[in-house]
Design an enzyme around this catalytic site. Sequence first.
Site, PDB file in Angstrom:
ATOM      1  CE  LYS A 134      13.481 -21.585  23.540  1.00 14.57           C
ATOM      2  NZ  LYS A 134      12.595 -21.429  24.639  1.00 14.57           N
ATOM      3  CE  LYS A 217      14.891 -13.596  29.303  1.00 15.09           C
ATOM      4  NZ  LYS A 217      14.716 -14.623  28.399  1.00 15.09           N
ATOM      5  CE  LYS A 220       6.461 -14.519  27.797  1.00 13.10           C
ATOM      6  NZ  LYS A 220       6.507 -14.292  26.367  1.00 13.10           N
TER       7      LYS A 220
HETATM    8  P1  TYM Z   1      10.253 -12.803  23.867  1.00 12.71           P
HETATM    9  O1  TYM Z   1       8.655 -13.056  23.534  1.00 12.71           O
HETATM   10  O2  TYM Z   1      10.857 -14.017  24.600  1.00 12.71           O
HETATM   11  O3  TYM Z   1      10.258 -11.393  24.792  1.00 12.71           O
HETATM   12  C1  TYM Z   1       9.487 -10.569  24.523  1.00 12.71           C
HETATM   13  C2  TYM Z   1      10.302  -9.115  24.809  1.00 12.71           C
HETATM   14  O4  TYM Z   1      10.605  -8.950  26.083  1.00 12.71           O
HETATM   15  C3  TYM Z   1      11.778  -8.914  26.462  1.00 12.71           C
HETATM   16  N1  TYM Z   1      12.242  -9.629  27.705  1.00 12.71           N
HETATM   17  C4  TYM Z   1      12.986  -9.013  28.595  1.00 12.71           C
HETATM   18  N2  TYM Z   1      13.515  -7.790  28.806  1.00 12.71           N
HETATM   19  C5  TYM Z   1      14.119  -7.647  29.875  1.00 12.71           C
HETATM   20  N3  TYM Z   1      14.288  -8.425  30.957  1.00 12.71           N
HETATM   21  C6  TYM Z   1      13.804  -9.591  30.967  1.00 12.71           C
HETATM   22  N4  TYM Z   1      13.853 -10.375  32.049  1.00 12.71           N
HETATM   23  C7  TYM Z   1      12.949  -9.995  29.839  1.00 12.71           C
HETATM   24  N5  TYM Z   1      12.380 -11.187  29.320  1.00 12.71           N
HETATM   25  C8  TYM Z   1      11.806 -10.681  28.015  1.00 12.71           C
HETATM   26  C9  TYM Z   1      12.658  -9.613  25.291  1.00 12.71           C
HETATM   27  O5  TYM Z   1      13.843  -8.917  25.155  1.00 12.71           O
HETATM   28  C10 TYM Z   1      11.567  -9.022  24.143  1.00 12.71           C
HETATM   29  O6  TYM Z   1      12.189  -7.718  23.737  1.00 12.71           O
HETATM   30  N6  TYM Z   1      12.488 -13.135  19.676  1.00 12.71           N
HETATM   31  C11 TYM Z   1      11.390 -12.291  20.511  1.00 12.71           C
HETATM   32  C12 TYM Z   1      10.072 -12.069  19.644  1.00 12.71           C
HETATM   33  C13 TYM Z   1      10.210 -11.359  18.297  1.00 12.71           C
HETATM   34  C14 TYM Z   1      10.999 -10.479  17.920  1.00 12.71           C
HETATM   35  C15 TYM Z   1      10.787 -10.456  16.555  1.00 12.71           C
HETATM   36  C16 TYM Z   1      11.305  -9.268  18.703  1.00 12.71           C
HETATM   37  C17 TYM Z   1       9.987 -12.214  17.235  1.00 12.71           C
HETATM   38  N7  TYM Z   1      10.325 -11.555  16.037  1.00 12.71           N
HETATM   39  C18 TYM Z   1      11.136  -9.193  15.658  1.00 12.71           C
HETATM   40  C19 TYM Z   1      11.749  -8.166  17.914  1.00 12.71           C
HETATM   41  C20 TYM Z   1      11.700  -7.998  16.434  1.00 12.71           C
HETATM   42  C21 TYM Z   1      11.213 -13.029  21.643  1.00 12.71           C
HETATM   43  O7  TYM Z   1      11.258 -14.354  21.673  1.00 12.71           O
HETATM   44  O8  TYM Z   1      10.952 -12.390  22.536  1.00 12.71           O
END
Ligand code: TYM
Length: 353
Positions: A134, A217, A220
């Site tokens: 970031k 990867k 978004k």
């Molecule tokens: P976020 O919103 O970036 O992504 C949500 C979930 O999708 C998974 N993910 C992927 N898995 C496989 N391949 C990909 N290309 C891919 N892109 C996204 C992420 O691994 C995630 O599981 N920090 C977290 C949100 C969060 C959270 C939490 C998760 C906040 N608090 C507590 C678990 C527990 C996040 O930014 O995910």
Amino acid sequence: MQRYFFFVTLHTERLTSPLPIMKREIVCSGIRPTGNLHLGNYFGALRNFVKMQDEHECFFFVADYHSLTTHPTPDNLYNNARQILVQYLAAGLDPEKSTIYLQSDLPETVELYLFLNMNAYLGELERVTSFKDKVRQQPGNVNAGLLTYPTLMAADILIHKATRVPVGKDQEQHLEMTRTFAQRFNSMYHTELFPLPQAYNYGHDLVKIPGLNGSGKMGKSEGEGNAIFLNDDPSVIRKKIMKAKTDSGPVEPGQAKPVEIENLFALMRAVSSADAVRYFEEQYDSCQIRYGDMKKQLAEDMIRFTEPFRARIAELGADEVSLRRIMDHGKERAHESARHTLDEVRHVIGYRQ
Ligand code: TYM
């Protein structure tokens, strides 16, 4: 999934049951509302959410506090969160089986975040890969929320004393930090209050779904055309896949695949039949592959795979009354669980009860 839609439209009055009992593990996870969900979110996280709700006590939330690190406008904030909720439901999350809520409806999380921040150190927070990414991507907005992102995430998980956290590969380091913070709190206050949660994917390695532009990867913010969203129109899916990066083709039998080609095969393994994958593997190994044919097959398989989501997203999204009811129900159940943990935490720290 069909069954669930029936429930949402006709049986919202049944949203009165207490927390499910006799489930084995406590599960918690969330997704940030920074756009529509893509296949990476689905295969890395959401698919497991749906499966786990039948076996465990589950808490699934929309991470709308976390989304503030990128400063959404007030107009966007609720609508984006609501859209993720709709997509959770469209994928098959059931408010009777799981506690489904908005993170901002559980301010107890923020109190735990504050407590955990007191024992989270600058050096370890600065070393987190997602923070360093970031800092590179948005040098003009390196706020304290970004730095302490892992403590908020730890608070989300520990507030329910979750032991399993279904996430994709990119969240592995955040889970390690969660265990560090939990362990540190436990030893500091001579307690075993917090369990040490594990990232989870049904006995397999954590998933990383690649993007379409040759990048590692699907994401978004990884550039236009990199991700296939669950609610993309068929014409959009065809266009994105036909534009995906390829090379000029193998020249020796059995040649190793370059990253962008391996990515296409990985996507195919996620949505296509084993026969289709085998056919194109053989074509590649014998240097006869026509990427145009492979992409056409992949596009049609993606369209077939995402079809049920598109229909349900449109229908569920139109029912504001049911959505509000589901949010309220989830808020109440999440609060019940969080209040209990927070009372224990305050007691252990030494505050007046
Ligand atoms: P976020 O919103 O970036 O992504 C949500 C979930 O999708 C998974 N993910 C992927 N898995 C496989 N391949 C990909 N290309 C891919 N892109 C996204 C992420 O691994 C995630 O599981 N920090 C977290 C949100 C969060 C959270 C939490 C998760 C906040 N608090 C507590 C678990 C527990 C996040 O930014 O995910």
